[in-house]
Design a protein around this motif. Structure first.
Motif, PDB file in Angstrom:
ATOM      1  N   LEU A  79       0.330  23.510 -31.844  1.00 18.96           N
ATOM      2  CA  LEU A  79       1.320  22.946 -30.934  1.00 18.96           C
ATOM      3  C   LEU A  79       2.158  21.857 -31.591  1.00 18.96           C
ATOM      4  N   LEU A  80       1.528  21.016 -32.436  1.00 21.27           N
ATOM      5  CA  LEU A  80       2.220  19.825 -32.922  1.00 21.27           C
ATOM      6  C   LEU A  80       2.243  19.698 -34.443  1.00 21.27           C
ATOM      7  N   PHE A  81       1.060  19.690 -35.061  1.00 23.37           N
ATOM      8  CA  PHE A  81       0.954  19.228 -36.434  1.00 23.37           C
ATOM      9  C   PHE A  81       1.654  20.122 -37.449  1.00 23.37           C
ATOM     10  N   ARG A  82       1.672  21.409 -37.211  1.00 21.65           N
ATOM     11  CA  ARG A  82       2.321  22.279 -38.200  1.00 21.65           C
ATOM     12  C   ARG A  82       3.826  22.057 -38.238  1.00 21.65           C
ATOM     13  N   HIS A  83       4.352  21.469 -37.168  1.00 29.17           N
ATOM     14  CA  HIS A  83       5.793  21.207 -37.121  1.00 29.17           C
ATOM     15  C   HIS A  83       6.161  19.896 -37.806  1.00 29.17           C
ATOM     16  N   ILE A  84       5.176  19.028 -38.042  1.00 26.96           N
ATOM     17  CA  ILE A  84       5.472  17.728 -38.651  1.00 26.96           C
ATOM     18  C   ILE A  84       4.799  17.563 -40.003  1.00 26.96           C
ATOM     19  N   GLN A  85       4.252  18.640 -40.545  1.00 27.96           N
ATOM     20  CA  GLN A  85       3.509  18.528 -41.796  1.00 27.96           C
ATOM     21  C   GLN A  85       4.371  17.979 -42.926  1.00 27.96           C
ATOM     22  N   ASN A  86       5.630  18.364 -42.948  1.00 29.41           N
ATOM     23  CA  ASN A  86       6.533  17.899 -43.999  1.00 29.41           C
ATOM     24  C   ASN A  86       7.499  16.830 -43.504  1.00 29.41           C
ATOM     25  N   ALA A  87       7.207  16.269 -42.329  1.00 28.33           N
ATOM     26  CA  ALA A  87       8.075  15.246 -41.759  1.00 28.33           C
ATOM     27  C   ALA A  87       7.805  13.893 -42.406  1.00 28.33           C
ATOM     28  N   ASP A  88       8.664  12.943 -42.095  1.00 23.53           N
ATOM     29  CA  ASP A  88       8.479  11.586 -42.577  1.00 23.53           C
ATOM     30  C   ASP A  88       7.139  11.034 -42.080  1.00 23.53           C
ATOM     31  N   PRO A  89       6.388  10.345 -42.945  1.00 23.48           N
ATOM     32  CA  PRO A  89       5.078   9.826 -42.518  1.00 23.48           C
ATOM     33  C   PRO A  89       5.143   8.943 -41.270  1.00 23.48           C
ATOM     34  N   MET A  90       6.234   8.210 -41.088  1.00 19.41           N
ATOM     35  CA  MET A  90       6.336   7.352 -39.912  1.00 19.41           C
ATOM     36  C   MET A  90       6.367   8.186 -38.629  1.00 19.41           C
ATOM     37  N   LYS A  91       6.996   9.348 -38.664  1.00 24.43           N
ATOM     38  CA  LYS A  91       6.989  10.224 -37.494  1.00 24.43           C
ATOM     39  C   LYS A  91       5.576  10.726 -37.205  1.00 24.43           C
ATOM     40  N   GLN A  92       4.833  11.019 -38.261  1.00 22.87           N
ATOM     41  CA  GLN A  92       3.445  11.442 -38.077  1.00 22.87           C
ATOM     42  C   GLN A  92       2.611  10.321 -37.472  1.00 22.87           C
ATOM     43  N   VAL A  93       2.828   9.093 -37.948  1.00 23.79           N
ATOM     44  CA  VAL A  93       2.096   7.941 -37.413  1.00 23.79           C
ATOM     45  C   VAL A  93       2.405   7.753 -35.933  1.00 23.79           C
ATOM     46  N   LEU A  94       3.681   7.824 -35.557  1.00 19.55           N
ATOM     47  CA  LEU A  94       4.059   7.620 -34.157  1.00 19.55           C
ATOM     48  C   LEU A  94       3.476   8.711 -33.267  1.00 19.55           C
ATOM     49  N   LEU A  95       3.509   9.959 -33.737  1.00 17.26           N
ATOM     50  CA  LEU A  95       2.963  11.053 -32.940  1.00 17.26           C
ATOM     51  C   LEU A  95       1.460  10.893 -32.745  1.00 17.26           C
ATOM     52  N   THR A  96       0.748  10.666 -33.828  1.00 17.98           N
ATOM     53  CA  THR A  96      -0.710  10.581 -33.724  1.00 17.98           C
ATOM     54  C   THR A  96      -1.153   9.305 -33.012  1.00 17.98           C
ATOM     55  N   PHE A  97      -0.343   8.236 -33.119  1.00 13.60           N
ATOM     56  CA  PHE A  97      -0.661   7.023 -32.374  1.00 13.60           C
ATOM     57  C   PHE A  97      -0.541   7.281 -30.874  1.00 13.60           C
ATOM     58  N   GLY A  98       0.450   8.092 -30.495  1.00 16.44           N
ATOM     59  CA  GLY A  98       0.565   8.477 -29.091  1.00 16.44           C
ATOM     60  C   GLY A  98      -0.614   9.318 -28.636  1.00 16.44           C
ATOM     61  N   LEU A  99      -1.108  10.183 -29.534  1.00 15.22           N
ATOM     62  CA  LEU A  99      -2.264  11.015 -29.186  1.00 15.22           C
ATOM     63  C   LEU A  99      -3.517  10.168 -28.949  1.00 15.22           C
ATOM     64  N   ILE A 100      -3.608   9.007 -29.599  1.00 14.72           N
ATOM     65  CA  ILE A 100      -4.745   8.111 -29.358  1.00 14.72           C
ATOM     66  C   ILE A 100      -4.796   7.710 -27.891  1.00 14.72           C
ATOM     67  N   TYR A 101      -3.667   7.331 -27.345  1.00 17.28           N
ATOM     68  CA  TYR A 101      -3.619   6.907 -25.942  1.00 17.28           C
ATOM     69  C   TYR A 101      -3.834   8.082 -25.002  1.00 17.28           C
ATOM     70  N   ILE A 102      -3.292   9.242 -25.363  1.00 13.10           N
ATOM     71  CA  ILE A 102      -3.523  10.430 -24.534  1.00 13.10           C
ATOM     72  C   ILE A 102      -5.014  10.779 -24.511  1.00 13.10           C
ATOM     73  N   GLY A 103      -5.650  10.708 -25.670  1.00  8.79           N
ATOM     74  CA  GLY A 103      -7.080  11.000 -25.747  1.00  8.79           C
ATOM     75  C   GLY A 103      -7.909  10.004 -24.957  1.00  8.79           C
ATOM     76  N   LEU A 104      -7.557   8.717 -25.047  1.00  8.48           N
ATOM     77  CA  LEU A 104      -8.317   7.687 -24.329  1.00  8.48           C
ATOM     78  C   LEU A 104      -8.186   7.860 -22.817  1.00  8.48           C
ATOM     79  N   ASP A 105      -6.959   8.091 -22.346  1.00 10.72           N
ATOM     80  CA  ASP A 105      -6.756   8.269 -20.904  1.00 10.72           C
ATOM     81  C   ASP A 105      -7.389   9.569 -20.407  1.00 10.72           C
ATOM     82  N   SER A 106      -7.373  10.611 -21.245  1.00  4.46           N
ATOM     83  CA  SER A 106      -7.996  11.874 -20.848  1.00  4.46           C
ATOM     84  C   SER A 106      -9.504  11.712 -20.686  1.00  4.46           C
TER      85      SER A 106
END
Length: 282
Positions: A79-106
């Motif tokens: 769904l997500l990671f294969r689309h950002i594998q070659n993206a700028d590292p900062m975009k990867q950090v922002l995406l995965t940082f958002g997933l931290i909050y989604i995981g915690l609330d879930s």
């Protein structure tokens, strides 16, 4: 006393290794900065908790929690990671940082905010005597799990055709594709394996530390330090980094608790100063 502290440090190091080796596979080999790796560790523990509560079997939880966590990782990759594998590292950090909050609330939504415990299996519930000192058998089991994962990964990555395909897909994907290696499939399974190892760490450590929301952040920073010190993408680096940080943290908290955290960050700083790529390269 020294023996007990040594074993405690080794057990903690093996827990860090289970986390770090999954992260170093994703971060070092696939160039994906996955800060949500700790969330998968937490989710694996909660999935194991549900299986344990439903079946009253720790062994079923130990088997199926990593598998289900790997499936969640596979879904996230598609769904997500294969689309950002070659993206700028900062975009990867922002995406995965958002997933931290989604995981915690879930986790809070599905399992609540209370802490939970998982009982060790009866065969491992009694202490064993080591030089007239009692020591929890389950902690020895955690050490054994870490060593089994280490030797299994070494054999797969270094001695098998699958391991050769993984290394080829990472080091030179264009040439690997010319050799008819399905690099996308290889990277998909590699990512799922890394997530499954995080789930294994979660359910393995649950009888020792318990299961609670926020347990992901408690280990994420240490895991990142292990990867940085050992070297991203290196199995040997994950092992040496885990042992180094695990022993420094465990012995530091016992003998110089006021400086324990400072020493860990000092080790990382010195490593970055003299070995910017980590102790071992991929």
């Amino acid at each position: 006393m020294i023996l007990i502290q040594f074993l405690n440090a080794l057990q903690f190091s093996m827990t860090l290794f289970l986390l770090a080796v999954g992260l170093t596979i994703i971060f070092g080999l696939m160039k994906i900065v996955n800060l949500a790796h700790g969330s998968l560790y937490m989710v694996g523990a909660y999935i194991g908790l549900s299986i344990f509560n439903y079946t009253e079997s720790f062994w079923l939880a130990l088997i199926f929690a990593p598998i289900l966590t790997a499936l969640i990782g596979a879904f996230l990759y598609t769904l997500l990671f294969r689309h950002i594998q070659n993206a700028d590292p900062m975009k990867q950090v922002l995406l995965t940082f958002g997933l931290i909050y989604i995981g915690l609330d879930s986790v809070r939504l599905l399992w609540g905010t209370m802490s939970h415990s998982i009982s060790a299996p009866s065969i491992l519930s009694n202490p064993v005597l080591l030089i007239d000192e009692p020591y929890p058998a389950y902690r020895l089991f955690v050490i054994t799990i870490g060593l089994l994962v280490l030797f299994s990964l070494y054999y797969i990555l270094e001695k098998t055709k699958i391991g050769a395909k993984v290394r080829a897909s990472v080091d030179d994907p264009e040439t690997a594709q010319l050799l008819q290696i399905n690099t996308d499939k290889i990277l998909f399974y590699t990512f799922a394996l890394g997530c499954g190892l995080a789930g294994l760490a979660g359910i393995t450590v649950a009888p020792i530390l318990g299961v609670e929301p926020g347990m992901d952040m408690e280990v994420l920073v240490l895991t990142l330090i292990v990867v940085v010190v050992g070297g991203p993408g290196s199995l040997k680096g994950a092992l040496i980094g885990s042992l180094l940080i695990g022993f420094v943290d465990s012995f530091g908290k016992v003998y110089i608790p006021q400086l324990a955290q400072i020493i860990i960050y000092a080790v990382m700083a010195l490593t970055l100063l003299f070995k910017p790529d980590g102790l071992y390269k991929r």
